[in-house]
Design a protein around this motif. Structure first.
Motif, PDB file in Angstrom:
ATOM      1  N   GLU A 164       0.821  -1.211   0.000  1.00 29.81           N
ATOM      2  CA  GLU A 164       0.000   0.000   0.000  1.00 29.81           C
ATOM      3  C   GLU A 164       0.851   1.255   0.000  1.00 29.81           C
ATOM      4  O   GLU A 164       0.400   2.317  -0.438  1.00 29.81           O
ATOM      5  N   ARG A 165       2.091   1.139   0.470  1.00 28.05           N
ATOM      6  CA  ARG A 165       3.014   2.283   0.488  1.00 28.05           C
ATOM      7  C   ARG A 165       3.825   2.379  -0.811  1.00 28.05           C
ATOM      8  O   ARG A 165       4.675   3.253  -0.952  1.00 28.05           O
ATOM      9  N   GLY A 166       3.565   1.480  -1.757  1.00 26.36           N
ATOM     10  CA  GLY A 166       4.296   1.497  -3.008  1.00 26.36           C
ATOM     11  C   GLY A 166       5.683   0.894  -2.898  1.00 26.36           C
ATOM     12  O   GLY A 166       6.521   1.088  -3.774  1.00 26.36           O
ATOM     13  N   ILE A 167       5.922   0.143  -1.821  1.00 33.61           N
ATOM     14  CA  ILE A 167       7.201  -0.537  -1.598  1.00 33.61           C
ATOM     15  C   ILE A 167       7.039  -1.982  -2.034  1.00 33.61           C
ATOM     16  O   ILE A 167       6.102  -2.661  -1.602  1.00 33.61           O
ATOM     17  N   THR A 168       7.906  -2.466  -2.897  1.00 31.41           N
ATOM     18  CA  THR A 168       7.761  -3.824  -3.405  1.00 31.41           C
ATOM     19  C   THR A 168       8.850  -4.736  -2.852  1.00 31.41           C
ATOM     20  O   THR A 168       9.979  -4.308  -2.610  1.00 31.41           O
ATOM     21  N   ALA A 169       8.488  -5.992  -2.667  1.00 28.89           N
ATOM     22  CA  ALA A 169       9.418  -7.003  -2.156  1.00 28.89           C
ATOM     23  C   ALA A 169       9.605  -8.081  -3.218  1.00 28.89           C
ATOM     24  O   ALA A 169       8.652  -8.473  -3.893  1.00 28.89           O
ATOM     25  N   HIS A 170      10.826  -8.555  -3.342  1.00 23.57           N
ATOM     26  CA  HIS A 170      11.182  -9.492  -4.413  1.00 23.57           C
ATOM     27  C   HIS A 170      12.128 -10.557  -3.879  1.00 23.57           C
ATOM     28  O   HIS A 170      12.980 -10.273  -3.028  1.00 23.57           O
ATOM     29  N   LEU A 171      12.006 -11.748  -4.421  1.00 24.53           N
ATOM     30  CA  LEU A 171      12.951 -12.818  -4.130  1.00 24.53           C
ATOM     31  C   LEU A 171      13.687 -13.174  -5.405  1.00 24.53           C
ATOM     32  O   LEU A 171      13.077 -13.418  -6.441  1.00 24.53           O
ATOM     33  N   VAL A 172      15.004 -13.169  -5.344  1.00 25.79           N
ATOM     34  CA  VAL A 172      15.831 -13.648  -6.443  1.00 25.79           C
ATOM     35  C   VAL A 172      16.335 -15.030  -6.042  1.00 25.79           C
ATOM     36  O   VAL A 172      16.957 -15.193  -4.987  1.00 25.79           O
ATOM     37  N   ALA A 173      16.036 -16.030  -6.859  1.00 25.23           N
ATOM     38  CA  ALA A 173      16.371 -17.416  -6.522  1.00 25.23           C
ATOM     39  C   ALA A 173      17.315 -17.981  -7.571  1.00 25.23           C
ATOM     40  O   ALA A 173      16.887 -18.583  -8.558  1.00 25.23           O
ATOM     41  N   PRO A 174      18.620 -17.766  -7.374  1.00 25.68           N
ATOM     42  CA  PRO A 174      19.573 -18.304  -8.345  1.00 25.68           C
ATOM     43  C   PRO A 174      19.665 -19.819  -8.263  1.00 25.68           C
ATOM     44  O   PRO A 174      19.401 -20.428  -7.219  1.00 25.68           O
ATOM     45  N   GLY A 175      20.064 -20.412  -9.368  1.00 26.56           N
ATOM     46  CA  GLY A 175      20.506 -21.786  -9.305  1.00 26.56           C
ATOM     47  C   GLY A 175      21.878 -21.812  -8.675  1.00 26.56           C
ATOM     48  O   GLY A 175      22.413 -20.772  -8.283  1.00 26.56           O
ATOM     49  N   PRO A 176      22.493 -22.960  -8.551  1.00 24.45           N
ATOM     50  CA  PRO A 176      23.844 -23.009  -8.000  1.00 24.45           C
ATOM     51  C   PRO A 176      24.766 -22.049  -8.758  1.00 24.45           C
ATOM     52  O   PRO A 176      24.835 -22.081  -9.985  1.00 24.45           O
ATOM     53  N   ALA A 177      25.412 -21.160  -8.004  1.00 17.51           N
ATOM     54  CA  ALA A 177      26.353 -20.210  -8.599  1.00 17.51           C
ATOM     55  C   ALA A 177      27.769 -20.732  -8.421  1.00 17.51           C
ATOM     56  O   ALA A 177      28.095 -21.367  -7.414  1.00 17.51           O
TER      57      ALA A 177
END
Length: 250
Positions: A164-177
């Motif tokens: 509601e505050r315009g703040i977004t949350a994200h998950l980055v899920a790499p494969g094995p690096a």
């Protein structure tokens, strides 16, 4: 974006964190690099323009005040990417190691958000780095699997709590690096299966549809991409960067 916008990177002295911190600093953000080791984070700050050191242990509540004290402007992005111990498979990993991993990954993200909350505004991004094993369970990566699965849920909760505050949350899920940490995972799997670590490493590479590991540079690219206003549409989502390893849907 202006020169005073801030990105806070937790785990900034790791193989992945250094690349992310430098990329965001190169973008013109002031980067607050958070790590436990004073020597390591000071060395990173010394050779990276637009980067300042913040010594804090994200596994402890004392990190909230330490990070908050380093913030002197609007926070454009939070990047939570601390590593967790490689403790073996679910049948042998110490329960304390699994609990510690959840504390670092999930408790740590909560501490980071609480430290910066007063400086987050519309368009700010919360980015957590999870991993392949949170979505593709195995018998040999208990800490990464459990902690990253929990992290996916927490990111989605933040999406609803702060959307509601315009703040977004994200998950980055790499494969094995392709990092030293992956070598440790390969060693644990080799010990379980009674084969060489190099054989496991080659097998893990072949698990990719394109026969490749994800690189830390690719991960940093994806995180920088989330600064774009169009990334609002990715709110609460997971960016899978596994080089075609996942077989499950979705």
């Amino acid at each position: 974006m202006n020169q005073q916008d801030i990105a806070i990177v937790v785990g900034a002295t790791g193989a992945m964190g250094q690349v992310i911190a430098r990329r965001l600093a190169g973008r013109g953000l002031k980067v607050i690099a958070v790590a436990r080791s004073h020597e390591a984070v000071a060395a990173l700050a010394a050779d990276t323009p637009n980067l300042v050191a913040c010594v804090a242990d994200i596994a402890a509540d004392t990190s909230i005040a330490a990070i908050a004290a380093a913030i002197d402007g609007p926070v454009r992005m939070l990047v939570h990417g601390p590593g967790v111990a490689t403790a073996g498979g679910v049948v042998s990993a110490p329960t304390a190691a699994v609990v510690d991993a959840v504390n670092i990954k999930c408790g740590g993200l909560m501490r980071l958000v609480r430290a910066a909350d007063g400086q987050l505004a519309r368009g700010s991004r919360i980015v957590a780095i999870g991993g392949h094993y949170g979505f593709e369970p195995t018998a040999y990566a208990a800490t990464a699997g459990v902690a990253n699965a929990a992290l996916a849920n927490l990111v989605r909760q933040y999406s609803w709590a702060l959307g509601e505050r315009g703040i977004t949350a994200h998950l980055v899920a790499p494969g094995p690096a392709d990092t030293d940490r992956l070598r440790r995972v390969a060693t644990a799997r080799a010990e379980r299966d009674g084969i060489s670590a190099d054989a496991v490493y080659d097998e893990m590479r072949r698990e990719s549809a394109i026969g490749a590991f994800t690189t830390v540079e690719q991960i940093a690219w994806a995180i920088e991409m989330l600064l774009a206003p169009e990334a609002d549409a990715l709110a609460g989502g997971t960016l899978f960067m596994d080089a075609g390893r996942r077989k499950g849907l979705p």
